[in-house]
Every structure is written in C-alpha cells, then in structure tokens.
Design an enzyme around this catalytic site. Structure first.
Site, mmCIF file in Angstrom:
data_model
loop_
_atom_site.group_PDB
_atom_site.id
_atom_site.type_symbol
_atom_site.label_atom_id
_atom_site.label_comp_id
_atom_site.label_asym_id
_atom_site.label_seq_id
_atom_site.Cartn_x
_atom_site.Cartn_y
_atom_site.Cartn_z
ATOM 1 N N SER A 1 6.513 81.559 15.450
ATOM 2 C CA SER A 1 7.099 82.864 15.816
ATOM 3 C C SER A 1 8.375 83.291 15.235
ATOM 4 O O SER A 1 8.774 84.426 15.478
ATOM 5 C CB SER A 1 7.369 82.678 17.494
ATOM 6 N N THR B 1 11.593 84.217 19.487
ATOM 7 C CA THR B 1 12.734 84.900 18.539
ATOM 8 C C THR B 1 13.869 83.983 18.642
ATOM 9 O O THR B 1 14.189 83.399 19.732
ATOM 10 C CB THR B 1 13.096 86.244 19.163
ATOM 11 N N THR C 1 12.376 87.165 13.927
ATOM 12 C CA THR C 1 11.046 86.829 14.468
ATOM 13 C C THR C 1 9.923 87.313 13.954
ATOM 14 O O THR C 1 10.003 88.376 13.007
ATOM 15 C CB THR C 1 11.063 87.626 15.979
ATOM 16 N N ARG D 1 3.361 97.274 14.800
ATOM 17 C CA ARG D 1 4.187 97.198 15.962
ATOM 18 C C ARG D 1 5.569 96.190 15.734
ATOM 19 O O ARG D 1 5.523 95.427 14.727
ATOM 20 C CB ARG D 1 3.448 96.138 17.114
ATOM 21 N N THR E 1 15.044 87.696 23.828
ATOM 22 C CA THR E 1 13.722 87.091 23.653
ATOM 23 C C THR E 1 12.943 87.489 24.706
ATOM 24 O O THR E 1 13.172 87.814 25.740
ATOM 25 C CB THR E 1 13.785 85.687 23.319
ATOM 26 N N GLY E 2 11.659 87.639 24.262
ATOM 27 C CA GLY E 2 10.383 87.834 25.489
ATOM 28 C C GLY E 2 9.757 88.997 24.918
ATOM 29 O O GLY E 2 10.048 89.509 23.865
#
Ligand code: ASP
Length: 346
Positions: A86, A201, A219, A229, A252-253
């Site tokens: 990632s 990330t 990331t 995106r 993050t997320g």
C-alpha cells in the site's frame, strides 16, 4: 516552566497510558547512548511499518538533523519495501492495473508540497519535496507530476511487481472492473485494502532537537481504486497538516472520509484551541462517525498527532490501528491505538 525534555517524558507516559505497547522494550537504546543532538527529538508514524521508517528518520534526528530531512528519509523505507502493498513500489494497482502514488510533505513553517496519481516513480515523497522547494505550487498530479519528476532527474521504472499484478488479476476475476462507490460496504473496504493485509498509508510526524516540526505522508492509496482517484494523503489539511506553533497530524484509512472532514487540519486546530493530541484525535474520529453513523461501523480511519512539545495522540474508528514512536529513550516503540469499535479490518 517545564523543559521540552520534561514534556517528552510526560507525553511518553501519556502515550503508554493510553495504549499498551506491542513490542517489549528489549531493544531500546538508553538515552545516554544517543548522540547529544538527539535530545528532545521524537518521530512517530502510522502502523507497524512505522518502526523501521522511524529508525531511518532517527538516523537524521540523532545527529541533530532537521525534522524535514528526517521525515523524507523515513517515509522512503516503506516506499522501498516490495512486501508493502500500500506504499510505493509493490503497491497494489488501481482497477485498471496502474500503480498510482500519492504523497505530501509539510514543514512547520507552512511550506508544503505534494504529488497525486503519480506513476513510475518509486519515491513520490522526494518528488513532493521538490514540488515544495523547486516550484511555486503545492500539488502536481498525474502526467504533470511525472513530467516534473522527469525534469528533476528522477528515474522511471515499472512499479507493478509480479506479486501485485497477480493479486490484481485475482481481484479482476471477481470484481470485473466494476466501479464501486459505496463507501458504506465492508466487503468493498476489505477489497480496497487488498482483502487480506493491514498495510496502509505511512504518515510520519517529527520534532527535531531544535524544536522544529515536519510531516510526511505517502501511499499507493486504496487497492483497486478507480483510475484517477486521489485519497487524503496528498491533500494538505486532510492526510497531513503541520503547524510549527502547534503540532502536526496525519491520517490513514478511508481517504474520502478524511477529506470530507479536513481531518488533519481539524486535529491541529483542536490542539491549537487547547485540546490534548489524544482529545483532538478522538474528536476528529467522532466527527466522521457522527456524520456516517452506519457507514462508520464498516470502515477504518485513524488519526495520529504530535504536539510541538512531543506529546502524542492516536485514535481510530476500528481496532487494529497501530503507531510507532521513536525518541532518544526508545527507538522501536509500537502502540495499539484506542478505537471507537472493537472490530478490526486488519
Ligand atoms: N488513506 C489512504 C487513501 O485513502 C488509504 C489508507 O491509508 O488506508 O488513499
């Protein structure tokens, strides 16, 4: 007035009180082993892979180097790690098979730079810093970012590793390129995250021995995202924000939720108003959950904050968010963040 060192000691205790350490202190280096230049410095990062990233940042901080160089150095560790799906090279591609990278860097004095949807360059954080230092702009995207990287002499390479390509082909078998826009679907989020690992990330925040702050965030974003995106990580104020008068925050997320709430800016502003780093992260998470009470049960967002005195805060929607803390007393601290829910997508 308490010294910065006292603040650090207190905040280390606070960090320890809010979360159980996941690593034993066995490999901790006593402060007397650190170079004098390291006194008062601290670096923190998201996730388990923040530990080796912090160590790289620490090589800069330990010799009295500045926070900006430290975070740039540290962020390159997961960018280079091919087993990390990632961040950087080895990251999972978008639904069309392109590995597109997002990164941002910010100095406590307000200077910042970022790249988004950048292909073929293994270290987007270095390009982000060049955007900050060699252009009048903050954010370059896509082909323009690549063109700039080329002009700056960055080497181009294919970032799609055989392992990531295989995972993409497996995903294609079931997903058939279907664009999925429902961010309240747990299966969707598991698939975005590669379905089987907790790599995310890296957001890194540092204060150096001179009291100077900086942050970095990098990331490959969510696996199998739509081409083009862009997540929160390269958006200053969303995935990263640093103000030398106050502190810094990173996230993050699910990036869309962080962007909607200007998450990292919010955390820093709450600290400016007097909330502790922990309270500020909790409030930012609360805002996201409040706006999407059903969706929040099935998504992960985590915030990490560093106040200018070295105090640390972390909070997440779901269990499983970890963060690494490194200073002169201990280089490989790893903590489990408190969370709203006890479930985990990791
Ligand atoms: N925040 C990243 C993004 O939305 C992904 C992650 O950290 O899991 O691109």
């Amino acid at each position: 007035m308490p010294s910065r060192r006292d603040f650090l000691k207190t905040s280390m205790l606070a960090a320890g009180a809010l979360a159980a350490p996941r690593f034993a202190a066995a490999t901790a280096v006593p402060s007397k082993g650190a170079l004098p230049g390291a006194e008062g410095a601290r670096v923190i990062s998201t996730w388990d892979f923040g530990v080796p990233a912090n160590r790289a940042a620490w090589t800069v901080l330990a010799r009295g180097g500045n926070a900006l160089d430290a975070v740039e150095q540290g962020a390159q560790v997961p960018e280079s790690d091919l087993a990390n799906h990632s961040v950087g090279k080895g990251g999972y591609p978008d639904r069309d098979g392109h590995v597109t990278l997002d990164a941002s860097i910010m100095d406590g004095d307000g200077r910042c730079g970022a790249v988004a949807c950048l292909e073929n360059i293994a270290h987007p954080i270095r390009v982000a810093r060049r955007v900050m230092e060699a252009t009048p702009h903050v954010l370059l995207v896509g082909d323009g970012a690549l063109q700039f990287a080329r002009e700056q002499g960055f080497h181009e390479e294919n970032l799609l590793t055989p392992e990531a390509e295989k995972a993409w082909h497996e995903w294609l078998r079931s997903a058939k390129h279907r664009p999925v826009a429902n961010s309240e679907n747990a299966d969707y989020h598991r698939s975005l995250r590669g379905g089987h690992d907790n790599h995310d990330t890296i957001g890194m925040l540092a204060v150096d021995a001179h009291g100077h702050l900086a942050g970095a965030c990098t990331t490959s974003g969510m696996a199998w995202k739509m081409h083009g995106r862009v997540g929160d990580s390269p958006i200053i104020g969303a995935g990263l924000y640093v103000d030398g008068e106050v502190g810094g925050a990173t996230s993050t997320g699910v990036g869309e939720e962080v962007i909607r709430n200007a998450g990292s800016f919010l955390v820093v502003e709450l600290m400016r108003q007097g909330r502790s780093p922990q309270e500020a992260c909790e409030e930012a998470v609360r805002r996201i959950v409040k706006k999407r009470p059903d969706g929040a049960k099935e998504m992960q967002v985590g915030f990490l904050a560093l106040r200018r005195d070295g105090a640390v805060g972390a909070h997440a929607i779901q269990r499983g968010f970890t963060y690494a803390v490194c200073d002169a007393t201990k280089q490989d601290g790893l903590f489990a963040s408190p969370s709203v829910y006890a479930t985990s997508f990791s």
